[in-house]
Design an enzyme around this catalytic site. Sequence first.
Site, short mmCIF file in Angstrom:
data_model
loop_
_atom_site.label_atom_id
_atom_site.label_comp_id
_atom_site.label_asym_id
_atom_site.label_seq_id
_atom_site.Cartn_x
_atom_site.Cartn_y
_atom_site.Cartn_z
N GLY A 55 30.19 81.41 71.14
CA GLY A 55 31.19 81.10 72.17
C GLY A 55 32.02 82.33 72.49
N VAL B 196 35.61 99.15 68.77
CA VAL B 196 34.43 99.54 67.98
C VAL B 196 33.82 100.82 68.58
CG1 VAL B 196 32.03 98.90 67.44
CG2 VAL B 196 33.87 97.21 67.12
N ARG C 110 23.53 82.01 73.21
CA ARG C 110 23.08 81.28 72.02
C ARG C 110 21.57 81.50 71.97
NH1 ARG C 110 27.98 77.93 72.91
NH2 ARG C 110 29.13 78.36 71.01
N ASP D 238 31.37 81.38 63.18
CA ASP D 238 30.59 80.95 62.01
C ASP D 238 29.08 81.12 62.16
OD1 ASP D 238 32.26 80.11 60.11
OD2 ASP D 238 32.07 77.95 60.50
N THR E 120 36.78 83.84 68.20
CA THR E 120 36.62 82.45 68.62
C THR E 120 38.02 81.88 68.90
OG1 THR E 120 36.17 80.20 67.83
CG2 THR E 120 36.38 81.87 66.15
N ASP F 26 38.98 78.96 68.41
CA ASP F 26 39.32 77.81 67.55
C ASP F 26 40.14 78.15 66.30
OD1 ASP F 26 38.05 76.02 69.20
OD2 ASP F 26 36.11 76.28 68.21
N ASP G 110 39.13 78.85 63.40
CA ASP G 110 38.63 78.05 62.28
C ASP G 110 37.81 78.89 61.30
OD1 ASP G 110 36.60 78.54 64.02
OD2 ASP G 110 35.74 76.53 63.96
N ARG H 60 36.26 71.30 68.18
CA ARG H 60 35.30 70.27 67.76
C ARG H 60 35.45 69.95 66.28
NH1 ARG H 60 30.30 72.25 70.44
NH2 ARG H 60 31.43 71.85 72.36
P1 ADP Z 1 29.48 80.84 66.99
O1 ADP Z 1 29.12 82.19 66.49
O2 ADP Z 1 30.54 80.88 68.04
O3 ADP Z 1 29.75 79.87 65.86
P2 ADP Z 1 26.85 79.59 67.40
O4 ADP Z 1 26.97 78.62 66.29
O5 ADP Z 1 26.26 79.13 68.67
O6 ADP Z 1 28.22 80.27 67.82
O7 ADP Z 1 25.96 80.81 66.85
C1 ADP Z 1 25.65 81.92 67.68
C2 ADP Z 1 24.24 82.37 67.42
O8 ADP Z 1 24.12 82.77 66.04
C3 ADP Z 1 23.16 81.30 67.58
O9 ADP Z 1 22.76 81.13 68.92
C4 ADP Z 1 22.03 81.88 66.74
O10 ADP Z 1 21.34 82.87 67.44
C5 ADP Z 1 22.80 82.53 65.59
N1 ADP Z 1 22.81 81.58 64.46
C6 ADP Z 1 23.62 80.51 64.28
N2 ADP Z 1 23.31 79.84 63.14
C7 ADP Z 1 22.26 80.49 62.61
C8 ADP Z 1 21.43 80.29 61.46
N3 ADP Z 1 21.65 79.27 60.62
N4 ADP Z 1 20.44 81.17 61.23
C9 ADP Z 1 20.22 82.21 62.06
N5 ADP Z 1 20.94 82.45 63.16
C10 ADP Z 1 21.93 81.62 63.44
#
Ligand code: ADP
Length: 328
Positions: free
Chosen positions: A15, A27, A76, A107, A130, A132, A134, A176
């Site tokens: 996000g 960076v 994503r 996360d 993010t 959130d 969180d 969420r």
């Molecule tokens: P955020 O980083 O905001 O929590 P997402 O949960 O959508 O957003 O994660 C972003 C991207 O990180 C995902 O589209 C995926 O490419 C990668 N990712 C998330 N979870 C995993 C996982 N368990 N293993 C490998 N890559 C992951």
Amino acid sequence: MLNGLKKIGVMTSGGDAPGMNAAVRAVVRACSYYEITPCAIYSGYQGLIDGKIEEMGPRSVANILSQGGTVLKSARCMEFRTEEGRRKAYEQFMAAGLGALIVIGGDGSFTGARLFQKEFGIPVVGIPGTIDNDIFGTDFTIGYDTALNTVVDAVDKIRDTASSHDRLFFIEVMGRDAGFIALNSGIATGVEQILIPEINKPVEQLIDRIRQSGRAGKGSSMIMVAEGDKSGSNIYQLADKVQEQLPEYDIKVTVLGHIQRGGRPSCSDRVLASRLGVAAVKSLKDGISGVMVGVRKGEVALTPLEEAIKQHNEIDPLLLEVAEITSI
Ligand code: ADP
């Protein structure tokens, strides 16, 4: 260069959040300052798999400090969740001559980064971006302060119309899994009730409190609801349930939605992002990786990615009390 680190890749993932550009800028400039070549990886892990990697210099990030969103784009990427996808990413990473990776995200992005380091020995550092707030290991995430200010601005406006018509407003904000936006912006806007995923408040209790507010002389009321609150299956259903019990109220629902992600980053977010961007590069330069850079009690602090992913920040019970006391 120390540790033979010649090139660092930086991406934004998951996000998007206001202030991500400020972190990218920091960076890139820190890399240049330490004579490491910074490389932009576009569109998160998908861009890494597709080899969308470009060398940057201090001037390539001019004028992005104040821009919302992310100039590197975010995405994503399902493929990165597979070993095969990560191998493709590794091949592109090596082909570009990169020695380390900085991931700005949440996360999910950190989970991917950690696997990448574990499987291929690539040094990675995470920067929490993010809205959130969180993420464990930092008191504030990049984008949170801006999102709070956006919510406060919107809710102040809703208050004007709510009080002109004696209305009961349900306002949904993002979150969420976490109620930090709802709780803090709810206190800042003086809403009557705050519903968050961490606390299960029965609808009956909410209705009682609205009745009490009415008896206390409040013509209009506002209820702040975090997206992930479990009181109704969604905010519209929750509003319907309350309407059945309180037919005398003119009930309105506002879902703030994606405006919370946009806008120019606040001063706090710009400073936080700049600090964390520099800290991430310093950490890699000093040979420390597998960590997230954050700010705890005002100081930059490193947290192992594993902990940042597994643990969660708790809602402060004192803030709940403040919300309760100030909304009578
Ligand atoms: P955020 O980083 O905001 O929590 P997402 O949960 O959508 O957003 O994660 C972003 C991207 O990180 C995902 O589209 C995926 O490419 C990668 N990712 C998330 N979870 C995993 C996982 N368990 N293993 C490998 N890559 C992951």
